[in-house]
Design an enzyme around this catalytic site. Sequence first.
Site, short mmCIF file in Angstrom:
data_model
loop_
_atom_site.label_atom_id
_atom_site.label_comp_id
_atom_site.label_asym_id
_atom_site.label_seq_id
_atom_site.Cartn_x
_atom_site.Cartn_y
_atom_site.Cartn_z
N ASP A 143 -8.65 33.30 -2.97
CA ASP A 143 -9.53 33.75 -1.96
C ASP A 143 -8.87 33.90 -0.45
O ASP A 143 -8.08 33.14 -0.11
CB ASP A 143 -10.82 33.00 -2.09
N ARG A 144 -9.53 34.81 0.12
CA ARG A 144 -9.12 34.83 1.47
C ARG A 144 -9.04 33.56 2.38
O ARG A 144 -8.11 33.59 3.33
CB ARG A 144 -10.30 35.78 2.25
#
Length: 306
Positions: A143-144
């Site tokens: 994830d970011r």
Amino acid sequence: MTDNLKKFFFCITEDMEDERVDKCLNELIGSLSRSYIQKLLADGSITVNDKKIKSSYRVKTDDQIRVILPPAITPNITPEDITLDVLYEDDDVIIINKPKGMVVHPAPGHYSGTLVNALLFHCQGQLSGINGILRPGIVHRIDRDTTGSIIACKNDGAHACIAEQLKEHTIVRRYHAIVHGNIKEEEGTIHTLIGRHPTERKKMAVLKSGGKDAITHYKVLKRFGKFTYIECRLETGRTHQIRVHMAHIGHPLLGDTIYGPKACPYKLEGQTLHAKILGFHHPGTNEYIEIDAPLPDYFEKLLHIL
């Protein structure tokens, strides 16, 4: 239902009666967000009984909905000179310690500044093409706002080998995280089905049926009273798996405002989750390689504060 990938036709059944058309279509076409569906409705690209309608329209049994999607525009993904923290690199693979806030591959709204943009520059375009022009070299993603180890492949042979190890669950992936609450057990296993949330399409959820098998093993590293520092070992790799699983057992990740409390007692940018250990068999030599990504500064400081 379709004569090509850009046209859809639906006939509303009794169980969908009186539902908003944008919500109804979001459930029928999970790949389209409600905001994008609303834009298509405003543009007249979606009609009901051959008439233009508003997103607030409530469907009726036997309504006939036609959706025409505009042609997809292939963006030009360019190499960018972005500094990378390279943990390991050879002619087949490269392992990056991804910073918080960096998106792994280009997607709508993020066509620059991604890990792929940086890899295209660093590797001079020498990346596997199995996943297409938007995800060259990318076998898996994090994830970011998750930091830590991520592997990219420089050729199709290496990509196929690493992808097979992911499929067979032989790649070692150990994450460090800080969660809310004091976990009672010293270690445990969470085994559920995970799939798209039934009403909030951007979220994942534990499901009773219809999801994919998901297994997370966890153990306590240190206790801080209101919080617990843990290690999670992924046996499977579903989207948001650790975040969903820890929230499911009542211990969401600190800083995760999607699956945990909206208010955070510390100034954080997203969840406290770090991909620390990545172990795999090298696609060229079959030698087992294990990479340990050091914790980011914010994580170390937070542990010190706790």
